[in-house]
Design an enzyme around this catalytic site. Structure first.
Site, PDB file in Angstrom:
ATOM      1  N   ARG A 366       0.839  -1.191   0.000  1.00 47.82           N
ATOM      2  CA  ARG A 366       0.000   0.000   0.000  1.00 47.82           C
ATOM      3  C   ARG A 366       0.873   1.238   0.000  1.00 47.82           C
ATOM      4  O   ARG A 366       1.899   1.278   0.678  1.00 47.82           O
ATOM      5  CB  ARG A 366      -0.904   0.018   1.245  1.00 47.82           C
ATOM      6  CG  ARG A 366      -1.868  -1.144   1.277  1.00 47.82           C
ATOM      7  CD  ARG A 366      -2.786  -1.062   2.464  1.00 47.82           C
ATOM      8  NE  ARG A 366      -3.571  -2.282   2.555  1.00 47.82           N
ATOM      9  CZ  ARG A 366      -4.374  -2.574   3.572  1.00 47.82           C
ATOM     10  NH1 ARG A 366      -4.499  -1.718   4.577  1.00 47.82           N
ATOM     11  NH2 ARG A 366      -5.043  -3.699   3.585  1.00 47.82           N
ATOM     12  N   GLN A 384      -0.524  -9.504   5.878  1.00 45.64           N
ATOM     13  CA  GLN A 384      -1.705  -9.574   6.739  1.00 45.64           C
ATOM     14  C   GLN A 384      -1.976 -11.020   7.109  1.00 45.64           C
ATOM     15  O   GLN A 384      -1.864 -11.905   6.269  1.00 45.64           O
ATOM     16  CB  GLN A 384      -2.932  -9.071   5.968  1.00 45.64           C
ATOM     17  CG  GLN A 384      -2.941  -7.588   5.720  1.00 45.64           C
ATOM     18  CD  GLN A 384      -4.223  -7.192   5.001  1.00 45.64           C
ATOM     19  OE1 GLN A 384      -4.541  -7.747   3.966  1.00 45.64           O
ATOM     20  NE2 GLN A 384      -4.936  -6.246   5.560  1.00 45.64           N
ATOM     21  N   HIS A 388     -11.070 -14.781   5.329  1.00 47.15           N
ATOM     22  CA  HIS A 388     -12.420 -14.389   4.957  1.00 47.15           C
ATOM     23  C   HIS A 388     -13.363 -15.510   5.314  1.00 47.15           C
ATOM     24  O   HIS A 388     -13.136 -16.654   4.925  1.00 47.15           O
ATOM     25  CB  HIS A 388     -12.477 -14.043   3.463  1.00 47.15           C
ATOM     26  CG  HIS A 388     -11.680 -12.822   3.147  1.00 47.15           C
ATOM     27  ND1 HIS A 388     -10.358 -12.880   2.789  1.00 47.15           N
ATOM     28  CD2 HIS A 388     -11.995 -11.511   3.225  1.00 47.15           C
ATOM     29  CE1 HIS A 388      -9.905 -11.644   2.620  1.00 47.15           C
ATOM     30  NE2 HIS A 388     -10.868 -10.794   2.888  1.00 47.15           N
ATOM     31  N   LYS A 469     -17.755  -3.188  12.284  1.00 47.32           N
ATOM     32  CA  LYS A 469     -16.577  -3.977  12.651  1.00 47.32           C
ATOM     33  C   LYS A 469     -16.330  -3.975  14.147  1.00 47.32           C
ATOM     34  O   LYS A 469     -16.833  -3.125  14.879  1.00 47.32           O
ATOM     35  CB  LYS A 469     -15.340  -3.430  11.933  1.00 47.32           C
ATOM     36  CG  LYS A 469     -15.026  -1.993  12.318  1.00 47.32           C
ATOM     37  CD  LYS A 469     -13.696  -1.525  11.745  1.00 47.32           C
ATOM     38  CE  LYS A 469     -13.393  -0.110  12.160  1.00 47.32           C
ATOM     39  NZ  LYS A 469     -12.058   0.345  11.790  1.00 47.32           N
ATOM     40  N   HIS A 515     -14.274 -10.124   6.875  1.00 47.62           N
ATOM     41  CA  HIS A 515     -12.805 -10.051   6.752  1.00 47.62           C
ATOM     42  C   HIS A 515     -12.288 -10.024   8.177  1.00 47.62           C
ATOM     43  O   HIS A 515     -12.864  -9.347   9.011  1.00 47.62           O
ATOM     44  CB  HIS A 515     -12.296  -8.736   6.183  1.00 47.62           C
ATOM     45  CG  HIS A 515     -12.895  -8.284   4.921  1.00 47.62           C
ATOM     46  ND1 HIS A 515     -12.220  -8.371   3.739  1.00 47.62           N
ATOM     47  CD2 HIS A 515     -14.073  -7.694   4.640  1.00 47.62           C
ATOM     48  CE1 HIS A 515     -12.963  -7.841   2.794  1.00 47.62           C
ATOM     49  NE2 HIS A 515     -14.086  -7.421   3.308  1.00 47.62           N
TER      50      HIS A 515
END
Length: 642
Positions: A366, A384, A388, A469, A515
């Site tokens: 990123r 990471q 999922h 989340k 996620h």
RNA sequence: GCCACCAUAGCUCAGCAGGUAGAGCGGCGGUUUUGUAAACCGUUGGUCGCUGGUUCGAUUCCGGCUGGUGGCUCCA
């Protein structure tokens, strides 16, 4: 003369003159208390000490040492700093200066930016103001009067702030000597109450944190009830510096971020790579146990994929430019989700197949602003611990609870025991998906937290546009809080990719998708782990677990025997056979934070024993190789923290 | 990206009001055979981040660039 009655915290009642202030009450109780007092809690609200008390009020005097007092100290010190800056730089305009947890800052609009070198001067002026012991007074005025006042002294930023204060709120101004500031308060009664403060740093900060706005000069400082408290805080900063993962990363030969390679890109040295691999191995193991299927996806994908996922629409500024491959645009992945979804879509799924849990240690790239990069904590390429979970609506609760349990267990394995949990809900304006779906998801998240007895805070409207989340933050050994785990619903991607499953009645339905990442990123997690443990990793993660130290050359053969025995038992062991004094070898092993040292001399070689030394603790005495090995194996098996 | 500061040996740092640099640790060689956090002697390390300018002369002064640090913003 009229009197009033006030109730103290202990339930006792005191009678005071009708116009008595909280300070008068303190004085009435004892001189000592009055001296120590800096504010008062009246009917549960913290107010200035010189505020008049109403009849029948319940009052508690706040003294400097109370936790509630700290915020006031910090805030008042910020005002003193602003006063000092205005004295030294009359052209400076003040903006805002709040108290943080242990620090304060004040932002100034300066004709010329402040630098580190200005700090001693400002500090000296602050000392003067404190010595002058100026009374701090509060006045509540009509808005127009306040505006007229700040206009007359050219404090434009204050005018802007006044306009944003809700109408029903009273506007108050605090004054000390020649300095007045728009402020809600409360504040200390006089500047002389500050006895220990220090200015820490200067930094640039945009007005209201917005890049479009002017860059202001921000000065950070801290204040404490006494010199001792200040010293303790400064020592803590020193301690944090010693734990800095960038420094330990070099000292322990773990990793490097190399200029020639590129900023924000990590080179893992053998020791660091080993540490990382141990974490990965553990991660893979527990994920298989928890019913996850491990998948692997490529580092790049075609523009069309990122078009479908919407990343090129809403995430492009964090992605690297397209690369041309035979006339087609490819992008390096900033996330793994589209790939996992493609894997899901490769087959038709029955409701019987769900939940499906795909997990991958997926390395993503990123674009981060260069100024935001920071060691391992914020990089441009990172891995990471992604997964999922694709499930039916009625599997949701169960999955979320499993996930929460799994996450806490996982983090606890690494020695983290204190957590802060946040639930972020639907944003007000921009969001995808039906509000009813959001409600189901949010309820599910909330119910799971409640069912499991987990304390959490709700961040109303703090969710991503694509779903609510839960975030879990961990507290490290010196009390710092780090965001790691994130469990995010996604109403966006299943729709965009037209994911579906076949239900019992043969009809197609859209599955729910979560996620989640437990560590967040491996780089960051290892950075946190380094700082939390100060580089003294638990035995199961220590790159080198045991150092064997023969005292003289004649002990080398037996040392080798021991090293081999340990190695065969799966222990990571090194032998230091250099011609150095034992003290020197020990010192070096200590500095490299190797958990165990085994010292072998005539005695040990003669009787087939070991002299064992534990890092930091020192000599554990003599034991048999078998006893030592068992000790190691237990410590490894239980993943005991140092 | 923006603001401030910083960049000298592998590491930690000193130095230079402009005359091309020094310490400790480390590395290497030797002596010492060593018992729970530093044995001794010798020696090797630097285009003073890169690049322009000012100057007879720049590591030192000025500009640009690169990278780092503390923040702002964002977030794993």
């Amino acid at each position: 003369m009229n009197t009033i009655k006030v109730t103290l915290k202990d339930g006792s009642v005191r009678e005071l003159a009708a116009d008595a202030s909280a300070y008068d009450l303190a004085l009435d109780i004892s001189d000592g208390l009055a001296r120590q007092s800096i504010a008062a809690e009246v009917n549960g609200k913290i107010v200035d000490l010189n505020r008049k008390i109403d009849d029948g009020a319940e009052v508690r005097i706040i003294t400097v040492n109370m936790p509630e007092a700290h915020e006031i100290l910090l805030h008042s010190t910020a005002h003193i700093m602003a006063q000092a800056v205005k004295r030294l730089y009359p052209d400076a305009k003040v903006t805002i200066g709040p108290a943080l947890e242990e620090r304060f800052y004040y932002d100034f609009d300066m004709p010329q930016a402040l630098t580190e070198e200005d700090l001693p001067r400002i500090e000296a002026e602050m000392e003067k103001i404190i010595k002058e012991n100026q009374l701090v007074s509060r006045s509540e005025m009509p808005r127009d009067a306040v505006k007229a006042f700040f206009k007359s002294i050219n404090e434009d930023y204050k005018l802007e702030i006044i306009d944003e204060i809700p109408d029903e709120e009273t506007v108050s101004v605090y004054s000390q000597g020649e300095f007045s500031d728009l402020c809600r308060g409360p504040h200390i009664p006089s500047t002389g109450k500050i006895s220990a403060f220090k200015l820490l740093s200067v930094a640039g900060a945009y007005w209201r944190g917005n890049q479009q706005n002017k860059m202001l000069s921000r000065v950070y400082g801290t204040a404490w009830p006494d010199k001792k408290g200040l010293k303790k805080y400064l020592n803590r900063l020193e301690e944090a510096k010693k734990r800095d993962h960038r420094r330990l990363g070099r000292e322990l030969d773990l990793f490097e971020i190399n200029e020639q390679v590129g900023m924000g890109l990590v080179l893992w040295y053998p020791n660091g790579a080993l540490l990382r691999r141990l974490i990965e191995d553990y991660w893979y193991k527990v994920h298989r146990q928890k019913g996850y299927e491990l998948v692997v996806s490529p580092h790049v994908g075609k523009a069309d994929l990122w078009e479908t996922s919407g990343h090129l629409g809403f995430y492009k500024e964090s992605m690297y430019a397209a690369m041309d491959v035979e006339g087609q645009d490819y992008f390096i992945k900033p996330m793994n989700c589209p790939f996992h979804i493609m894997i899901y879509k490769s087959h038709q799924h029955s409701y019987r197949d769900l939940p499906i849990r795909y997990a991958e240690l997926g390395t993503v790239y990123r674009y981060e602003l260069s100024g935001a990069l920071h060691g391992l904590m914020r990089v441009r390429g990172f891995t990471q611990d992604d997964a999922h979970i694709i499930c039916t609506p009625d599997q949701l609760n169960d999955e979320v609870e499993k996930l929460l349990g799994f996450s806490f267990d996982y983090l606890k394995t690494f020695g983290f025991t204190e957590f802060e949990v946040y639930l972020s809900t639907r944003p007000d304006e921009k969001f995808v998906g039906a509000p009813e779906s959001w409600d189901i998801a949010q309820k599910s998240l909330k119910d799971s937290l409640v069912n499991m007895g987990i304390d959490f805070k709700v961040d109303e409207g703090g969710g991503a546009f694509y779903g609510p989340k839960i975030d879990i933050k961990i507290k490290d050994a010196i009390g710092r809080v780090w965001q790691c785990t994130t469990i995010q619903f996604d109403f966006n991607l299943p729709e965009r990719f037209e994911m579906k499953y076949v239900d019992a009645d043969g009809s197609f339905h859209r599955p729910y998708m979560i996620h989640r990442a437990i560590m967040g990123s491996l780089e960051r997690f290892i950075g946190i782990l380094i700082e939390d443990t100060a580089g003294r990793f638990p035995l199961w993660l220590a790159p080198v677990q045991v150092k064997v130290l023969p005292i003289a050359d004649r002990h080398f053969e037996y040392s080798q025997e021991i090293a081999l025995m340990l190695e065969e038992a799966g222990i990571r062991v090194q032998t230091d056979a250099r011609q150095e004094k034992t003290g020197y070898k020990i010192r070096e092993a200590e500095l490299k934070k190797i958990p165990y040292m085994v010292i072998i001399g005539d005695k040990e070689a003669g009787e087939g024993s070991l002299s064992v030394r534990k890092q930091r603790l020192g000599d554990l005495g003599t034991m048999t190789p078998q006893t030592f090995l068992e000790r190691l194996q237990t410590e490894i098996a239980t993943k005991q923290k140092e």
